[in-house]
Motif scaffolding. Structure first.
Motif, PDB file in Angstrom:
ATOM      1  N   ASP A   1       2.510   5.333  -9.062  1.00  0.00           N
ATOM      2  CA  ASP A   1       2.437   5.298  -7.789  1.00  0.00           C
ATOM      3  C   ASP A   1       3.613   6.298  -7.127  1.00  0.00           C
ATOM      4  O   ASP A   1       4.956   6.052  -7.314  1.00  0.00           O
ATOM      5  CB  ASP A   1       2.571   4.012  -7.100  1.00  0.00           C
TER       6      ASP A   1
ATOM      7  N   ALA B   1       5.162   6.846  -4.180  1.00  0.00           N
ATOM      8  CA  ALA B   1       5.756   6.071  -3.247  1.00  0.00           C
ATOM      9  C   ALA B   1       6.822   5.243  -3.717  1.00  0.00           C
ATOM     10  O   ALA B   1       8.207   5.321  -3.588  1.00  0.00           O
ATOM     11  CB  ALA B   1       5.072   5.396  -2.121  1.00  0.00           C
TER      12      ALA B   1
ATOM     13  N   LYS C   1       0.362  11.400  -3.683  1.00  0.00           N
ATOM     14  CA  LYS C   1      -0.089   9.870  -3.869  1.00  0.00           C
ATOM     15  C   LYS C   1       0.056   9.487  -5.317  1.00  0.00           C
ATOM     16  O   LYS C   1       0.640   8.174  -5.547  1.00  0.00           O
ATOM     17  CB  LYS C   1      -1.506   9.301  -3.571  1.00  0.00           C
ATOM     18  N   PHE C   2       0.327  10.306  -6.113  1.00  0.00           N
ATOM     19  CA  PHE C   2       0.372   9.919  -7.394  1.00  0.00           C
ATOM     20  C   PHE C   2       1.037  11.055  -8.131  1.00  0.00           C
ATOM     21  O   PHE C   2       1.343  12.271  -8.031  1.00  0.00           O
ATOM     22  CB  PHE C   2      -1.172  10.146  -8.434  1.00  0.00           C
TER      23      PHE C   2
ATOM     24  N   SER D   1      -2.415  15.345  -3.101  1.00  0.00           N
ATOM     25  CA  SER D   1      -2.429  14.402  -2.104  1.00  0.00           C
ATOM     26  C   SER D   1      -1.027  13.767  -1.854  1.00  0.00           C
ATOM     27  O   SER D   1      -0.615  13.122  -0.911  1.00  0.00           O
ATOM     28  CB  SER D   1      -3.440  13.460  -2.214  1.00  0.00           C
TER      29      SER D   1
ATOM     30  N   SER E   1      -7.730   6.824  -5.925  1.00  0.00           N
ATOM     31  CA  SER E   1      -7.433   5.469  -5.358  1.00  0.00           C
ATOM     32  C   SER E   1      -8.334   4.313  -5.884  1.00  0.00           C
ATOM     33  O   SER E   1      -8.074   3.244  -6.169  1.00  0.00           O
ATOM     34  CB  SER E   1      -7.593   5.293  -3.782  1.00  0.00           C
TER      35      SER E   1
ATOM     36  N   SER F   1       0.220  14.951  -7.424  1.00  0.00           N
ATOM     37  CA  SER F   1      -1.112  15.223  -7.114  1.00  0.00           C
ATOM     38  C   SER F   1      -0.834  15.951  -5.778  1.00  0.00           C
ATOM     39  O   SER F   1      -0.057  15.945  -5.125  1.00  0.00           O
ATOM     40  CB  SER F   1      -1.835  14.028  -7.206  1.00  0.00           C
TER      41      SER F   1
END
Length: 620
Positions: free
Chosen positions: A259, A261, A244-245, A242, A310, A240
Motif C-alpha cells: 500500500d 500510503a 495507490k500501489f 494511480s 483494489s 502504479s
C-alpha cells in the motif's frame, strides 16, 4: 394493363413548370368530345384554384420578410460587417453574464475539465501522437542537485510518483520520500503582520526530500498474524499510475505489492523461480482488466504479467523467449512491454494480446568494443526504444527494423588504467610499464536509462558518477549528445599539467584509436569530469518526470506558503546511487580509481532540478 409503374422512365418524368398548361391525358375508351372538354375544363379550374392559393400564401409569407429587410436596411444603414460582429459578441457576453448571475459557475466542473484535458494530453504523448522537442530548451548544465540518504546499503532502484519517491536498497529497505518544490529565482520577504514595520528574512526553503515512511525486512500483519516482506536484497521497485500501489522484487524470488500510503504489505507472490530483476507498470489501465497491469522480469528468463487493483491482485500469464537473465524491462503501451536479455544480446517486444514477440539482436563487428550484454532499456512509445550495453554503447531502435537506427559508442567514456603498482608486481616501474603496454582501457557499462515519453529526452547513467543527457532528433533516427547534468556548476577546474600527465600515461593503443575515442579536446573534458565526479557513486537507476504548472494530481494541494506562487517548470531527475552495482559487487565506485574527498563513493539518491532556459517566475 399499363400503369405508371410499368411505363418507361422517360415517360414517367413530370415537369412542374409544364403541369399547369399541359393537356389532359387521354384515357382508354374515351373520345375527344364534350366529356373531354368538360373534363379538361374541370382540371384547368382545379389547377387554377390550387395555383392561386399557393400564390396568395407566397405573397403573404414574402411580405413580412420584405418589410423586415427594408426595416433592417434602414436601421443598419452605414453599419459595416465588423460592427455587426461586435454587436453579436457583446450580445453573447451579456447572455453569459446573465447566466452566471442567475446560476453561478461550478469551479469543480472547471477543474474537472482542466484535468480531463491534461489527461488527454498525457495519453497523446504516451501513444506518440504528440512529440515535443524540449531538450534544447532545458539548461542541463545549470541544474541544481541535492543528495539525500538514509542509513542503508547501496540503493538499487528508484520509482517516482510526484511528489513522492520510493527507493529500495540491498539491506531489504523500502523508503518513501517527499520531494521538495524547487524555489523561484526571486523570493519576497514576508512581514510579521499588517502592523509590523520591520521585515524578517524569508525562511530557508527545504531542498532535500523528506523521509515519510521506512520499512525494512519482514512485517507482521495484525489481521492475519502473517509475516510479509523481503528476506534478501531488493533489486527493483515500481509505483502504479494511480499512486495507490508499490511493487518490489528481490533476490528472495518474491514480488510484493505494498500500500503506497502506509507501506503495508498487501500480497506476496512467489511464482518466479529466481531473482526478480525488473518491474514496470503500464501507464494506463487496460480496458480488458479491472486492475492496473504490471510486468515483472526475472533471472529465470521469464516475464510475468499481473493485475493489481483494489478488488485484488492476481497473476495473469508468463512469457518465455529469452535465453539468459532478464536484466531490465519497460512498458511500451497497454499489453506491450520491451525487455533485454543480458548475455543473449537481444531486446524483445512482447505483444501480450497477440501472443507474439519481436526479436532485435544487438552487437556489431564495426565497433572496437563488442557488446556482450544488453543491460538497460527505456521506451519511446509507440514505435521506438533505447538500449544500453556493457560496451558503453547507447542504441536507438525502431520496432519496424531489426537493426539499430543509430548507436553512440563509448557514451560514458573509458575507465582509467589502474596504477602500475596494482597492475604488476614488478618493483622496477620501467618493467611494469613494459608489461602493461598492451592493456586497453575498459568501457564504462550503461547501468541506467530513462526517457520522458512524448519528448526527445534520454538520460543515461554509469559508474563514472555522472548522468548524461541525450536528444532524439526530430525524425527519430539519430541521438545527439547534450553533455552531463550539472557539470557547469560543480566541476572544478583541473590544472593543465595534471591533464597532460594523465594523457601521457595513456596506452599507445588508445592513440591509435583516437578516431574512435574522440579528439584530444574531448578527452581533456572527460578527464576534468573524472577529476570531479558529481554523484560519487554508481548510478543504478534513473526516474524522471516533467514539472508543469498543473503537475499536481487531483486531490493533492500545495502548502499555503506555495499556493500563491506557480510551480516552476522544468525537469525533475531522481537517481539511485550506490557504492556497488545493483546486481553484485563485481564493480564498485572504489575500483574506478577516482580522486577526491569521497573516493569510496556513497549510498543514497540524488535529485536534479533542470530548469528551462527562458523560464522566469511570473510577476503579478
Amino acid at each position: 394493363m399499363s400503369s405508371f409503374f410499368t411505363l418507361p422512365a422517360s415517360q414517367r418524368k413530370r415537369k412542374r413548370e409544364d403541369r399547369a398548361g399541359a393537356p389532359a391525358s387521354k384515357k382508354r375508351g374515351v373520345t375527344d368530345g364534350d366529356s373531354g372538354a368538360k373534363g379538361g375544363s374541370r382540371t384547368r379550374e382545379r389547377d387554377q384554384s390550387i395555383s392561386g392559393s399557393d400564390l396568395d400564401d407566397d405573397v403573404e409569407s414574402i411580405a413580412p420578410g420584405a418589410s423586415e429587410e427594408e426595416s433592417g436596411s434602414e436601421s443598419d444603414e452605414g453599419e459595416t460587417a465588423a460592427d455587426r460582429r461586435l454587436k453579436l459578441a457583446e450580445r453573447y457576453l451579456d447572455n453569459v453574464r446573465e447566466e452566471v448571475d442567475d446560476y453561478g459557475f461550478d469551479a469543480a466542473e472547471i477543474d474537472r475539465d482542466l484535468i480531463a484535458e491534461r489527461l488527454k494530453e498525457d495519453v497523446d504523448e504516451f501513444k506518440g501522437r504528440v512529440y515535443r522537442q524540449i531538450a534544447s530548451d532545458l539548461s542541463f548544465s545549470a541544474a541544481s542537485h541535492s543528495f539525500f540518504r538514509a542509513d542503508t546499503q547501496s540503493t538499487t532502484s528508484i520509482a517516482v510518483d510526484p511528489p513522492y519517491v520510493y527507493t529500495v536498497s540491498k539491506d531489504k529497505t523500502l523508503i518513501k520520500w517527499e520531494l521538495a518544490t524547487p524555489s523561484h529565482a526571486t523570493t519576497d520577504s514576508s512581514t510579521d503582520g499588517p502592523n509590523s514595520s520591520s521585515k524578517r528574512p524569508p525562511r530557508p526553503q527545504r531542498k532535500k526530500p523528506k523521509q515519510v515512511r521506512f520499512v525494512r525486512g519482514l512485517q507482521k500483519i495484525a489481521e492475519s498474524d502473517e509475516e510479509h516482506g523481503h528476506t534478501k536484497s531488493i533489486l527493483s521497485v515500481a509505483v502504479s499510475p494511480s499512486g495507490k500501489f508499490v511493487a518490489t522484487g528481490g533476490e528472495d524470488r518474491k514480488l510484493i505489492i505494498w500500500d503506497a500510503a502506509t507501506l503495508t504489505p498487501l500480497t506476496t507472490f512467489t511464482q518466479h523461480r529466481d531473482s526478480v530483476s525488473g518491474l514496470a507498470f503500464a501507464r494506463h489501465i487496460s480496458t480488458m482488466s479491472s486492475g492496473e497491469q504490471l510486468f515483472s522480469g526475472s533471472f529465470d528468463r521469464s516475464i510475468k504479467t499481473w493485475s493489481v487493483g483494489s478488488a485484488g491482485h492476481a497473476y495473469v500469464e508468463t512469457l518465455f523467449g529469452h535465453q539468459d537473465h532478464v536484466s531490465s524491462l519497460a512498458a511500451m503501451t497497454i499489453d506491450q512491454c520491451i525487455s533485454v536479455g543480458a548475455r543473449d544480446r537481444t531486446a524483445r517486444l512482447w505483444k501480450v494480446v497477440d501472443e507474439s514477440q519481436l526479436i532485435f539482436r544487438g552487437g556489431s563487428a564495426k565497433h572496437s568494443y563488442q557488446e556482450n550484454n544488453l543491460d538497460c532499456v527505456a521506451p519511446l512509445p509507440p514505435n521506438h526504444f533505447v538500449t544500453g550495453s556493457d560496451s558503453g554503447a547507447i542504441s536507438l531502435w525502431s520496432v519496424h527494423k531489426k537493426k539499430p537506427l543509430h548507436t553512440i559508442t563509448l557514451a560514458h567514456g573509458l575507465d582509467p588504467l589502474p596504477p602500475l603498482d596494482e597492475l604488476s608486481s614488478e618493483v622496477d616501474p620501467n618493467i611494469a610499464a613494459s608489461n602493461a603496454r598492451h592493456m586497453r582501457r575498459n568501457p564504462r557499462w550503461i547501468t541506467a536509462l530513462a526517457t520522458v515519453p512524448g519528448t526527445d529526452i534520454v538520460l543515461s547513467g554509469s559508474w563514472d558518477g555522472w548522468i548524461r543527457a541525450w536528444k532524439i532528433s526530430e525524425d527519430k533516427k539519430t541521438i545527439i549528445p547534450l553533455g552531463p547534468i550539472g557539470a557547469a556548476s560543480s566541476t572544478p577546474d583541473t590544472p593543465s599539467h595534471q591533464l597532460k600527465q594523465s594523457l601521457a600515461f595513456e596506452n599507445p593503443m588508445d592513440s591509435a584509436q583516437m578516431a574512435i575515442d574522440g579528439p584530444q579536446a574531448q578527452k581533456m573534458d572527460e578527464l576534468k569530469e573524472e577529476a570531479g565526479s558529481l554523484v560519487k557513486g554508481v548510478i543504478n537507476d534513473i526516474a524522471v518526470f516533467e514539472r508543469r504548472a498543473e503537475s499536481n494530481k487531483p486531490g493533492q494541494t500545495k502548502p499555503n506558503s506555495q499556493a500563491s506562487q506557480p510551480e516552476p517548470r522544468g525537469l525533475c531527475i531522481v537517481a539511485a546511487v550506490g557504492k556497488e552495482h545493483r546486481f553484485g559487487r563485481w564493480k564498485c565506485f572504489t575500483n574506478n580509481y577516482h580522486e577526491g574527498s569521497t573516493p569510496d563513493g556513497r549510498n543514497g539518491a540524488v535529485v536534479f532540478e533542470v530548469p528551462f532556459i527562458n523560464d522566469k517566475p511570473q510577476s503579478k
